[in-house]
Motif scaffolding. Structure first.
Motif, PDB file in Angstrom:
ATOM      1  N   TRP A 136      -7.812   2.702  -4.481  1.00 43.80           N
ATOM      2  CA  TRP A 136      -6.581   1.968  -4.191  1.00 43.80           C
ATOM      3  C   TRP A 136      -5.853   2.640  -3.037  1.00 43.80           C
ATOM      4  CZ3 TRP A 136      -5.497  -2.577  -6.675  1.00 43.80           C
ATOM      5  CH2 TRP A 136      -6.305  -2.863  -7.792  1.00 43.80           C
ATOM      6  N   ARG A 172      -0.274  -4.791  -5.761  1.00 46.17           N
ATOM      7  CA  ARG A 172      -0.758  -4.170  -6.985  1.00 46.17           C
ATOM      8  C   ARG A 172      -1.125  -2.710  -6.781  1.00 46.17           C
ATOM      9  NH1 ARG A 172      -5.776  -7.136  -8.970  1.00 46.17           N
ATOM     10  NH2 ARG A 172      -6.246  -6.943  -6.728  1.00 46.17           N
ATOM     11  N   HIS A 178       1.141   0.052  -8.133  1.00 48.82           N
ATOM     12  CA  HIS A 178       1.114   0.373  -9.558  1.00 48.82           C
ATOM     13  C   HIS A 178      -0.162   1.100  -9.961  1.00 48.82           C
ATOM     14  CE1 HIS A 178       4.824  -1.727 -10.439  1.00 48.82           C
ATOM     15  NE2 HIS A 178       4.404  -2.720  -9.687  1.00 48.82           N
ATOM     16  N   ARG A 179      -1.071   1.318  -8.996  1.00 51.95           N
ATOM     17  CA  ARG A 179      -2.275   2.120  -9.263  1.00 51.95           C
ATOM     18  C   ARG A 179      -2.122   3.539  -8.725  1.00 51.95           C
ATOM     19  NH1 ARG A 179      -2.753  -2.552 -10.924  1.00 51.95           N
ATOM     20  NH2 ARG A 179      -4.719  -3.468 -11.628  1.00 51.95           N
ATOM     21  N   GLU A 214     -10.869  -2.532  -8.969  1.00 52.98           N
ATOM     22  CA  GLU A 214     -11.179  -1.674 -10.101  1.00 52.98           C
ATOM     23  C   GLU A 214     -12.596  -1.126  -9.935  1.00 52.98           C
ATOM     24  OE1 GLU A 214      -9.040  -0.722 -12.118  1.00 52.98           O
ATOM     25  OE2 GLU A 214      -7.444  -2.195 -11.864  1.00 52.98           O
ATOM     26  N   ASN A 240      -9.001  -1.448  -3.063  1.00 51.70           N
ATOM     27  CA  ASN A 240      -8.096  -2.144  -3.988  1.00 51.70           C
ATOM     28  C   ASN A 240      -8.865  -3.020  -4.979  1.00 51.70           C
ATOM     29  OD1 ASN A 240      -5.965  -0.853  -2.768  1.00 51.70           O
ATOM     30  ND2 ASN A 240      -5.403  -2.582  -1.469  1.00 51.70           N
TER      31      ASN A 240
END
Length: 278
Positions: free
Chosen positions: A180, A187, A190-191, A176, A174
């Motif tokens: 994910w 969050r 939404h990835r 960048e 999780n």
């Protein structure tokens, strides 16, 4: 409602002993939920199966309460609600992949987070919705895969190598640039990877956990997903699972196909929109 067929088999634990499957399949009148709870490498945490069962239940509640909401919003809400209810904290919690399929009279929506793909079949051929971010994470040499290829097998050294690799992967979860997964950070919802198709363009759908998708992606048992669909229809879904097991039995020490366990949990779902049960 389309005709839905499910096949499941439990794998083994990290000690090689049988134990209940950590894959979860939940069928609703307008949706199918498939989760693959990650086998925990940290004994102080709840199991991946514990998490997957509870997340599936929360997702079912979200789908029922918000039938028109976007799937990433539903997943984010379910992750957040479960984390709050169970006191889970990001980076220190069990996790699971997620595959969702939802349909109306006009469309079919799909979502995947982690390596549990959804494959839709229509007049234009298969459409594969997959999340390859975990597979794309660079691996350093000397990990459990290298050890297995050298013939060391599934022993105490393998478990130590898995835990060392797992600690490294924890730092990429999780994030960048990492991967994910459903855990305790909303969050992640939404990835997820998503797709939407007209209902008229989807005849059948396969949903799998990686204990089955390896038949195409890793083992080469089937050349492509249409071959998996044909075999599922002609021979039954359980036959696909058994072919994976048979291949793994030819590689009991993980030399040809290095993998965390000799046998992973398996879940395969066939959704047939061409045949509506009475």
């Amino acid at each position: 409602m389309p005709r839905i067929t499910v096949a499941e088999q439990a794998g083994v634990g990290l000690d090689g002993a049988p134990r209940p499957s950590e894959d979860v399949v939940l069928v609703r009148p307008d949706a199918v939920i498939v989760l693959d709870g990650a086998t925990s490498l940290r004994p102080e945490l709840p199991s991946g199966g514990w998490y997957a069962h509870r997340l599936a239940g929360q997702l079912a509640e979200e789908l029922a309460a918000h039938p028109d909401a976007a799937l990433p919003d539903l997943l984010a809400g379910a992750i957040g609600t479960l984390a709050a209810a169970a006191g889970l904290t990001p980076g220190h919690s069990p996790s699971s992949t997620v595959a969702l399929l939802r349909w109306t009279a006009d469309r079919v929506d799909a979502l995947v987070l982690g390596d549990s793909p959804v494959v839709a079949f229509g007049p234009d051929g298969p459409r594969v919705l997959a999340d390859d971010r975990l597979a794309a994470v660079p691996r350093r040499g000397g990990g459990y895969r290298d050890r297995l290829r050298s013939g060391t097998g599934y022993g105490a050294g393998h478990l130590r190598a898995l835990r060392a690799g797992g600690a490294a992967m924890d730092r990429l979860r999780n994030r960048e640039g990492g991967f994910w997964i459903a855990e305790a950070d909303p969050r992640a919802g939404h990835r997820a990877r998503t797709a939407r198709w007209p209902r008229s363009a989807v005849r059948e759908v396969l949903m799998t956990t990686d204990g089955v998708s390896c038949a195409v992606d890793d083992y080469g048992i089937f050349p492509d997903w249409p071959a998996v669909l044909r075999h599922s229809v002609d021979k039954g879904l359980l036959s696909v699972l058994e072919m994976v097991r048979a291949a793994e039995r030819t590689d009991p020490h993980g030399i040809r196909w290095p993998r965390p366990k000799p046998h992973d949990d398996q879940a395969l779902v066939h959704v047939d929109f061409t045949e509506i049960p009475k």
